[in-house]
Structure formats: C-alpha cells, structure tokens
Write an enzyme that holds these catalytic residues in place. Structure first.
Site, PDB file in Angstrom:
ATOM      1  CB  THR A   8     -14.086   0.212   3.376  1.00 16.15           C
ATOM      2  OG1 THR A   8     -14.260   1.179   2.167  1.00 16.15           O
ATOM      3  CG2 THR A   8     -14.531  -1.261   2.870  1.00 16.15           C
TER       4      THR A   8
ATOM      5  CE1 TYR B 253     -14.027   2.850  -7.702  1.00 14.58           C
ATOM      6  CE2 TYR B 253     -16.172   2.176  -8.218  1.00 14.58           C
ATOM      7  CZ  TYR B 253     -14.728   1.915  -7.387  1.00 14.58           C
ATOM      8  OH  TYR B 253     -14.691   1.338  -6.712  1.00 14.58           O
TER       9      TYR B 253
ATOM     10  CE  LYS C 289     -12.507  -0.242  -8.646  1.00 17.28           C
ATOM     11  NZ  LYS C 289     -11.318  -0.764  -8.266  1.00 17.28           N
TER      12      LYS C 289
ATOM     13  CG  ASP D 249       1.973   6.296  -5.292  1.00 20.70           C
ATOM     14  OD1 ASP D 249       1.279   5.686  -6.139  1.00 20.70           O
ATOM     15  OD2 ASP D 249       2.258   7.422  -5.110  1.00 20.70           O
TER      16      ASP D 249
ATOM     17  CG  ASP E 110      -2.185   0.809   1.114  1.00 22.26           C
ATOM     18  OD1 ASP E 110      -3.274   0.349   0.975  1.00 22.26           O
ATOM     19  OD2 ASP E 110      -1.983   2.172   0.868  1.00 22.26           O
TER      20      ASP E 110
END
Ligand code: NAD
Length: 257
Positions: A196, A161, A165, A68, A44
């Site tokens: 989350t 987005y 995806k 990154d 991460d």
C-alpha cells in the site's frame, strides 16, 4: 478472485463506516464491502483520495465524510451527524492509521502520542460512539480494527507502532465481552507487510537486498490490500457470527516462524 455477485459472503442491506478509506487497505475494504452489497460511509482526512474511492464503489447510496481522527473529542458528534443523514450502521472497519518506524532513541513523546491517538485512541472513540442508538442499527453488529503483526512479534524500531496496535488488540478483547450483550462482535485483523502507499513510505529507504530479506519473512510473499479486505469482510458477515474477541492474523506466514 470472483466478482462479488458469486461471493459466499453477502452484505446486502448492511451499512458500514470505513475509516482510512482514501487509500490502501481502507480503500480495498470499501470496494470489497460495496461489491458484497453493503452501503458505506467512507472517511479519511485525504479528500481527493476519498472521492476516488467513492467513484470506484459498486452500488448506490455511499457517502464520503472527511474527518481527521486526531480530533477524537469530536468523533461522537461527527459520527452522529453522518448517521443522521445516512442512516444507522451495522458496524465499522477502522483502517485509518499512521506508520512509525523509529528507534526509541529518536521517538519523542509527542510523536508517540500522535501514533497512539490515530491508531488506537480514535478506535476507542469510534467504538464508544457506535453504540449510540442513532448510530447502531441494533442488529448484526460487527466492529473490525486493523491492527498489525507488529503487535504480536517484536521488531526493532517499531516500539511506538507496536504499542498502538497492541492497544487495539486489547481493546478488541475487552470490547468483545462488553458489547456481546448488545449483539455487537468485535475483532481485529493483524496484517503482515501489505503493498500500500504506507508500505511504499516505510520501504522507501530499503535497498533491493533489504526488500528481499523482508519479503522472505513472509512465506507467501508480501500481501495485497484485498487480502486484508477479504478478512475484514468475513468478520463483518454472518459467516463469522460465532467469532468475537479474536485477532485474526493475515500475514502470509510472517508470524509462523
Ligand atoms: N501496509 C501494511 O503493510 C500494513 C501492515 C499492518 C497494518 N497496517 C495497517 O493497516 C491500516 C491501513 O494502512 P495502509 O497500509 O492501507 O496505509 P495507507 O497509508 O495507504 O492508508 C491509511 C489511511 O489512513 C488515513 N489517515 C491517517 N491519519 C488519519 C487521521 N488522522 N484521520 C483520518 N484518516 C487518517 C490516511 O490518510 C490514509 O488514507 C493502518 O491502520 C495500518 O497501520 C498496514
């Protein structure tokens, strides 16, 4: 939920990379895989979160390798170096991602490119680097991309987005065929809304009524990160050995209507 030891899925002796492991779905996936006996490279860009995840894993031999993923050109060398000390992998779960709730009118090309870079292009770079013999263990290969239900159904303010995806879904199907003869399966999981930190960010501006309306779109209510982690674990395990090229919808019924 049972506690790993009695779980029907068994990942003992397997090794995986989990991206986005500092938070949310990535963290829950790392925890689940470790409970099933896998050894992990957790990655991460958020170092403190990554350390926290590492502290919550079961078993030993896990490592954290901050990276990154916008730095796509360096993915192959980074992954190669990580594996030279850790050992080869059986697969990876690409859970790192960024949200983008923005009407087209306000979505600049720079922002669009960054969303596609982190969510999709880095997945391509990881999959390309993974087949290197110093990285792939050569057997029981399985790649899981965390997509989104937004790639399958339309929703206002989700163009960037959804594009990112959707690209992952297409990559999943193409790679499934290209990598089948290397004994690597490739699948995606398409979650609905899951509770989350990304969800908290996305829903920050909602009032109670809007939250109720979005939750009502999920027949089973909002999801938990573990719901997605369990699907990812299944797609890595031998129990899914005849499944490749699929986008598994895990959305509490969001896309059923
Ligand atoms: N939460 C949801 O409702 C939901 C729904 C559908 C799909 N998803 C997808 O699930 C995945 C995980 O999301 P989450 O909800 O757990 O979000 P999250 O924000 O809790 O976790 C995402 C992680 O990705 C990391 N990340 C972001 N950019 C990165 C970069 N450039 N390099 C490395 N790491 C980076 C973040 O630091 C973070 O730890 C994402 O791909 C997201 O698009 C989430």
């Amino acid at each position: 939920m049972n506690d790993g030891g009695e779980h029907p899925l068994d990942l003992r002796g397997r090794s995986y990379l989990v991206t986005g492991a500092a938070s949310g779905i990535g963290r829950a996936t790392a925890v689940r895989l470790s409970r099933l006996g896998a050894r992990l490279i957790c990655s991460d860009l958020e170092v403190p979160g990554l350390e926290e995840t590492l502290g919550g894993l079961r078993g030993s031999g896990h490592i954290a390798r901050p990276f990154d993923l916008r730095n796509v050109d360096a993915v192959a060398s980074w992954l190669g170096e990580a594996c030279s000390s850790f050992g080869q992998l059986n697969g990876f779960v690409h859970a790192a991602g960024v949200p983008c709730v923005c009407p087209v009118k306000g979505l600049g090309l720079d922002r669009l490119r960054e969303v596609i870079l982190v969510n999709a292009e880095s997945g391509f770079a990881l999959a390309k680097a993974f087949v290197n013999p110093r990285t792939f263990a050569g057997s029981q290969g399985s790649i899981v991309f965390i997509s989104s239900v937004m790639s399958l159904v339309g929703s206002a303010a989700s163009a960037g987005y959804a594009m990112s995806k959707g690209a992952l879904n297409s990559l999943t199907r193409a790679l499934a065929l290209e990598y089948a003869n290397r004994k690597i399966r490739v699948n995606a999981v398409a979650p609905g809304f899951v509770k989350t930190p990304m969800f908290d960010k996305t829903s920050a501006g909602w009032d109670d009524e809007q939250r109720r309306r979005v939750e009502a779109l999920h027949a089973l209510g909002f999801g938990e990160p573990e719901d997605i982690a369990n699907a990812a674990a299944f797609l890595l395990a031998d129990e899914s050995r005849w499944i490749t090229g699929t986008v598994m919808v895990v959305d509490g019924g969001y896309s059923a209507q």
